[in-house]
Design a protein around this motif. Structure first.
Motif, PDB file in Angstrom:
ATOM      1  N   VAL A  60      -3.847 -16.277  -0.914  1.00 36.77           N
ATOM      2  CA  VAL A  60      -3.125 -17.455  -1.412  1.00 36.77           C
ATOM      3  C   VAL A  60      -1.900 -17.020  -2.220  1.00 36.77           C
ATOM      4  CG1 VAL A  60      -3.244 -19.394  -3.032  1.00 36.77           C
ATOM      5  CG2 VAL A  60      -5.017 -19.100  -1.312  1.00 36.77           C
ATOM      6  N   ALA A  61      -2.047 -16.006  -3.059  1.00 38.45           N
ATOM      7  CA  ALA A  61      -0.911 -15.525  -3.848  1.00 38.45           C
ATOM      8  C   ALA A  61       0.205 -15.014  -2.938  1.00 38.45           C
ATOM      9  CB  ALA A  61      -1.363 -14.428  -4.808  1.00 38.45           C
TER      10      ALA A  61
ATOM     11  N   LYS B  21      -9.561 -14.056  -0.826  1.00 44.55           N
ATOM     12  CA  LYS B  21      -8.984 -15.396  -0.654  1.00 44.55           C
ATOM     13  C   LYS B  21      -7.896 -15.649  -1.690  1.00 44.55           C
ATOM     14  CE  LYS B  21     -13.079 -17.474  -0.530  1.00 44.55           C
ATOM     15  NZ  LYS B  21     -14.103 -18.517  -0.389  1.00 44.55           N
ATOM     16  N   HIS B  22      -8.154 -15.280  -2.922  1.00 40.00           N
ATOM     17  CA  HIS B  22      -7.157 -15.487  -3.985  1.00 40.00           C
ATOM     18  C   HIS B  22      -5.913 -14.631  -3.748  1.00 40.00           C
ATOM     19  CE1 HIS B  22      -9.179 -18.246  -6.731  1.00 40.00           C
ATOM     20  NE2 HIS B  22     -10.303 -17.674  -6.325  1.00 40.00           N
ATOM     21  N   HIS B  23      -6.097 -13.402  -3.286  1.00 43.93           N
ATOM     22  CA  HIS B  23      -4.948 -12.534  -2.995  1.00 43.93           C
ATOM     23  C   HIS B  23      -4.112 -13.112  -1.852  1.00 43.93           C
ATOM     24  CE1 HIS B  23      -5.655  -9.256  -5.758  1.00 43.93           C
ATOM     25  NE2 HIS B  23      -6.908  -9.160  -5.358  1.00 43.93           N
TER      26      HIS B  23
ATOM     27  N   VAL C 129      -8.823 -20.135   3.627  1.00 39.98           N
ATOM     28  CA  VAL C 129      -7.469 -20.361   3.121  1.00 39.98           C
ATOM     29  C   VAL C 129      -6.709 -21.180   4.157  1.00 39.98           C
ATOM     30  CG1 VAL C 129      -5.285 -19.251   2.466  1.00 39.98           C
ATOM     31  CG2 VAL C 129      -7.452 -18.191   1.828  1.00 39.98           C
TER      32      VAL C 129
ATOM     33  N   GLN D  15       1.874 -18.029  -1.358  1.00 38.09           N
ATOM     34  CA  GLN D  15       2.692 -18.757  -2.334  1.00 38.09           C
ATOM     35  C   GLN D  15       3.995 -18.029  -2.629  1.00 38.09           C
ATOM     36  OE1 GLN D  15      -0.224 -19.166  -5.471  1.00 38.09           O
ATOM     37  NE2 GLN D  15      -0.783 -21.227  -4.800  1.00 38.09           N
TER      38      GLN D  15
ATOM     39  N   LYS E  39     -14.209 -13.588  -2.326  1.00 37.32           N
ATOM     40  CA  LYS E  39     -13.488 -14.523  -3.193  1.00 37.32           C
ATOM     41  C   LYS E  39     -12.146 -13.934  -3.624  1.00 37.32           C
ATOM     42  CE  LYS E  39     -14.121 -17.014  -7.547  1.00 37.32           C
ATOM     43  NZ  LYS E  39     -15.025 -17.239  -8.674  1.00 37.32           N
ATOM     44  N   ASP E  40     -12.148 -12.660  -4.009  1.00 38.78           N
ATOM     45  CA  ASP E  40     -10.913 -11.998  -4.424  1.00 38.78           C
ATOM     46  C   ASP E  40      -9.903 -11.955  -3.278  1.00 38.78           C
ATOM     47  OD1 ASP E  40     -12.041 -11.573  -6.902  1.00 38.78           O
ATOM     48  OD2 ASP E  40     -12.354  -9.417  -6.607  1.00 38.78           O
TER      49      ASP E  40
ATOM     50  N   SER F 275      -3.900 -23.176  -0.031  1.00 41.63           N
ATOM     51  CA  SER F 275      -5.074 -23.594  -0.785  1.00 41.63           C
ATOM     52  C   SER F 275      -6.310 -22.847  -0.299  1.00 41.63           C
ATOM     53  CB  SER F 275      -5.294 -25.103  -0.669  1.00 41.63           C
ATOM     54  OG  SER F 275      -5.440 -25.485   0.680  1.00 41.63           O
ATOM     55  N   ILE F 276      -7.278 -22.745  -1.204  1.00 39.91           N
ATOM     56  CA  ILE F 276      -8.559 -22.098  -0.919  1.00 39.91           C
ATOM     57  C   ILE F 276      -9.581 -23.168  -0.588  1.00 39.91           C
ATOM     58  CG2 ILE F 276     -10.431 -20.749  -1.964  1.00 39.91           C
ATOM     59  CD1 ILE F 276      -8.306 -19.334  -3.633  1.00 39.91           C
TER      60      ILE F 276
END
Length: 105
Positions: free
Chosen positions: A23-24, A19-21, A88, A27, A16-17, A74-75
């Protein structure tokens, strides 16, 4: 978050982390170079990857993400046809440019 998160995070939390990294990073439109494990198809011709205007992978097996105005990351992107859920995705409007799957986290 429990105390184990910092000492022994589970695989699902690391996934999960990641995926968020990613996306950041997308972006922020940071340079991302992708290495394809197989840059040639079975016929020995250079492979084309889908999306991204059919761009060719360079001879090294690398390609670089090409950003455009209006790109969004997006995730858990769900294919409108229900075929897959990407960890992602990088899209521009209704056009899917890249999908990413986090393999080892």
């Amino acid at each position: 978050l429990g105390c184990n998160y910092y000492d022994h995070p589970g695989e699902s939390q690391c996934h999960k982390d990641a995926k968020h990294h990613l996306v950041a990073i997308l972006q922020q439109r940071r340079t991302i170079k992708i290495h394809w494990q197989c840059s040639h198809n079975r016929c020995g011709e250079m492979a084309f990857y889908r999306g991204c205007g059919g761009s060719k992978i360079d001879g090294s097996g690398f390609t670089t993400i090409k950003y455009e105005e209006g790109d969004t990351a997006s995730i858990e992107f769900r294919d409108p046809g229900g075929k897959y859920v990407a960890d992602v995705a990088l899209r521009n409007g209704n056009s899917l440019k890249y999908i990413f799957e986090i393999r080892h986290s």
